[in-house]
Design a protein around this motif. Sequence first.
Motif, mmCIF file in Angstrom:
data_model
loop_
_atom_site.group_PDB
_atom_site.id
_atom_site.type_symbol
_atom_site.label_atom_id
_atom_site.label_comp_id
_atom_site.label_asym_id
_atom_site.label_seq_id
_atom_site.Cartn_x
_atom_site.Cartn_y
_atom_site.Cartn_z
ATOM 1 N N ILE A 47 13.202 -41.766 -82.539
ATOM 2 C CA ILE A 47 13.687 -42.957 -83.244
ATOM 3 C C ILE A 47 13.557 -42.762 -84.750
ATOM 4 O O ILE A 47 14.492 -42.997 -85.515
ATOM 5 C CB ILE A 47 12.888 -44.206 -82.820
ATOM 6 C CG1 ILE A 47 13.082 -44.483 -81.337
ATOM 7 C CG2 ILE A 47 13.316 -45.419 -83.633
ATOM 8 C CD1 ILE A 47 12.226 -45.625 -80.829
ATOM 9 N N LEU A 48 12.377 -42.303 -85.181
ATOM 10 C CA LEU A 48 12.135 -42.197 -86.613
ATOM 11 C C LEU A 48 12.969 -41.073 -87.222
ATOM 12 O O LEU A 48 13.436 -41.180 -88.357
ATOM 13 C CB LEU A 48 10.645 -41.960 -86.876
ATOM 14 C CG LEU A 48 10.193 -42.439 -88.250
ATOM 15 C CD1 LEU A 48 10.475 -43.914 -88.432
ATOM 16 C CD2 LEU A 48 8.715 -42.169 -88.445
ATOM 17 N N LYS A 49 13.173 -40.003 -86.453
ATOM 18 C CA LYS A 49 14.011 -38.910 -86.940
ATOM 19 C C LYS A 49 15.423 -39.438 -87.237
ATOM 20 O O LYS A 49 16.014 -39.124 -88.267
ATOM 21 C CB LYS A 49 14.078 -37.784 -85.918
ATOM 22 C CG LYS A 49 14.979 -36.639 -86.338
ATOM 23 C CD LYS A 49 15.273 -35.710 -85.173
ATOM 24 C CE LYS A 49 16.350 -34.710 -85.504
ATOM 25 N NZ LYS A 49 17.681 -35.310 -85.665
ATOM 26 N N ALA A 50 15.937 -40.284 -86.321
ATOM 27 C CA ALA A 50 17.277 -40.854 -86.545
ATOM 28 C C ALA A 50 17.291 -41.675 -87.830
ATOM 29 O O ALA A 50 18.264 -41.632 -88.589
ATOM 30 C CB ALA A 50 17.688 -41.711 -85.350
ATOM 31 N N SER A 51 16.207 -42.422 -88.103
ATOM 32 C CA SER A 51 16.143 -43.206 -89.345
ATOM 33 C C SER A 51 16.105 -42.296 -90.565
ATOM 34 O O SER A 51 16.779 -42.547 -91.559
ATOM 35 C CB SER A 51 14.895 -44.084 -89.373
ATOM 36 O OG SER A 51 14.922 -45.006 -88.350
ATOM 37 N N PHE A 52 15.275 -41.240 -90.473
ATOM 38 C CA PHE A 52 15.159 -40.318 -91.606
ATOM 39 C C PHE A 52 16.496 -39.629 -91.859
ATOM 40 O O PHE A 52 16.865 -39.375 -92.996
ATOM 41 C CB PHE A 52 14.075 -39.268 -91.338
ATOM 42 C CG PHE A 52 12.667 -39.803 -91.463
ATOM 43 C CD1 PHE A 52 12.433 -41.124 -91.823
ATOM 44 C CD2 PHE A 52 11.576 -38.979 -91.228
ATOM 45 C CE1 PHE A 52 11.140 -41.614 -91.936
ATOM 46 C CE2 PHE A 52 10.281 -39.463 -91.344
ATOM 47 C CZ PHE A 52 10.064 -40.782 -91.688
ATOM 48 N N ASP A 53 17.215 -39.306 -90.768
ATOM 49 C CA ASP A 53 18.516 -38.653 -90.918
ATOM 50 C C ASP A 53 19.468 -39.506 -91.749
ATOM 51 O O ASP A 53 20.362 -38.984 -92.414
ATOM 52 C CB ASP A 53 19.150 -38.406 -89.541
ATOM 53 C CG ASP A 53 18.502 -37.243 -88.808
ATOM 54 O OD1 ASP A 53 17.756 -36.496 -89.456
ATOM 55 O OD2 ASP A 53 18.743 -37.098 -87.598
ATOM 56 N N ALA A 54 19.277 -40.837 -91.666
ATOM 57 C CA ALA A 54 20.211 -41.735 -92.328
ATOM 58 C C ALA A 54 19.935 -41.866 -93.828
ATOM 59 O O ALA A 54 20.735 -42.432 -94.555
ATOM 60 C CB ALA A 54 20.164 -43.112 -91.666
ATOM 61 N N VAL A 55 18.786 -41.364 -94.299
ATOM 62 C CA VAL A 55 18.487 -41.426 -95.741
ATOM 63 C C VAL A 55 19.346 -40.370 -96.443
ATOM 64 O O VAL A 55 19.314 -39.205 -96.061
ATOM 65 C CB VAL A 55 16.992 -41.149 -96.001
ATOM 66 C CG1 VAL A 55 16.719 -41.094 -97.497
ATOM 67 C CG2 VAL A 55 16.138 -42.204 -95.344
ATOM 68 N N PRO A 56 20.138 -40.775 -97.458
ATOM 69 C CA PRO A 56 21.015 -39.809 -98.117
ATOM 70 C C PRO A 56 20.238 -38.631 -98.685
ATOM 71 O O PRO A 56 19.199 -38.800 -99.333
ATOM 72 C CB PRO A 56 21.636 -40.633 -99.256
ATOM 73 C CG PRO A 56 21.510 -42.040 -98.828
ATOM 74 C CD PRO A 56 20.268 -42.116 -97.996
#
Lengths: 304, 293
Positions: free
Chosen positions: B173-182
């Motif tokens: 879950i957190l990896k997906a969030s981090f992926d979304a940070v430009p």
Amino acid sequence: MSSAATVASAAGPGRRFRWNASGSSAYWLILPLLALEAVFLVYAIVTGMAASVEGPAGGFDLSNFSQMLVDPDFWRIMGRTLVFTVLVDIIILVAGLGVALLMNWQFRGRAAVRGLLTIPWAIPEVPVAITFIFMIDPTFGVFNLLARMLPGVTQNPQWTLNPTLAMAIVIIVTVWKGFPFYSLVLLSALQAVPEELYEAAKLDGASAGRQFLHVTLPGIRPSIALLAVLAFIYSMQQFTLIWLITGGGPVDATMTLAPAIYMQAFRFYNFNYASAMAVVGLIFAAMATVAFIAVQRRLTSETP
Amino acid sequence: MSATLLPEQRASARSAADRAAALGAVLRAALILIVCFVVLFPVYWMVLNAIQPGEFSLTWPPALIPRGLEWSNFARLFEDKPIVEWLLMSTYVAAIVVVVTLIVVVPAAYALSRLRWRGRNLLGLFLLFTQIMPGAMIVAPELTLFRAFGWTDNLTMLALLHAAFVVPLCTWILKASFDAVPGEIVEAALVDGCNHWQTLFSVVLPLTRPGLVAVSVVAFFFSWNEYLFSSALITRSGLYTGSLGLATLITQLDTPLFVLMAAGVTFSVLPILFYLAIQRHILRGLTAGAVKG
């Protein structure tokens, strides 16, 4: 709850950003994770597998497996597990999609309805089991009112003494507790279907039914495929609800793989035999992983 | 439903299309109400039988509406059963699970999302595998492990086990969030001389609050809900968590029904309120990846 992450991972690796950091710092960052998993998970998995190939006299011995494969009880358990998982899978997807379509309508109070309809997801399993145990009580249970409405039913059914009814009940409870997650994921998939496609279909004079078949369903098909794999995995893991509501009974009618392994280990103290059954579960889980990855691969290659 | 009561004249004055739309709206409203009723009925039934006088619950046919209110049911529950202790134990375990999960997951998700290193895909595969492995499989080996180290009847160790179960999916879950940070923002911080830790804490984490909330809630829910491993590893009744305590009430035949139901309500209130409060975050945080599919 646990299904969320695998779906999130379907987004694929975020390759938007690359830089060559020195590899070693990455290993420091994952060290706590590796330590925790090694002690509390990997060790148990490895010792479990080792126990499955240990004979009664110790030493390497495949007798647990040979015994298991000729045991008609084992095959009955596998058959029941298949019935339970397939039925839960189908019903949870249909219910999940139905509720998702409903939550996708534009109406006042939509956010509130969305919150209310997904409440079962937040209720812990033990209170869920307690409530349904009372609802199917043969003397006072409210489910009897429903059953009595059917023609020919003049007495309250013995819900947990009838094999078919007991299986139906554990399926219903599992679906009721689990469907909100599927609805939420399908809702977000529905909202991602481009509005232009619907407009184009309307211009072509497509009815609501045809729009659903030719625009909506193809648009959410990848999500449905992923959720079908997840539902299979998670229903195979179901233990608590079955254990508390029917205890695997009547006469093993709801004894799927998870409660059966528990039973072997903690009622009959056949640790090695239970481990052999667990390895079979692990093999199924591995096959599901492969299916999951295959689905995910096809998704990433399909989406531009 | 109020639309059904529209004056006939008004409806007939409209065009046929309008009437069809109105009828559609009524049908939709009716369908929504029916579905809400079916889905929420078990919740209603639990609450109803927790708050009405006990004798009304044990009647046939059961009455669908409350015949009276009896708040002392809850007083009975709190006097007769150690529900406060159970809730405290659950809270203790869940709090440790959340803290440990965050400590473990934040750096790991950062490494998976932002760094290239050998074994990265292997770790991803491992995390996926642990997630789909049936829990019942490893109860016996876990018990052996806990006995060998004297960790049975130790809530802190149970919490670490819960964390080990929930960490793989929280990492995803957190990896997906981090992926979304430009990527540019992170790059800029590194160019400005921040190291990985400074970048993580001052740039990435503030931007991924929904992801952190989602991860904490998933960890909390998992622990609050968990029954199988708790029942195998905790045997002293003084250490029972909510799940264990409630489960024992089922088998105690002398427990009045309203006490059972009141206990169910009490144990469910916290996660339900929690869920409703952060519902939007959850939807965004958990399904971010699925949208793309």
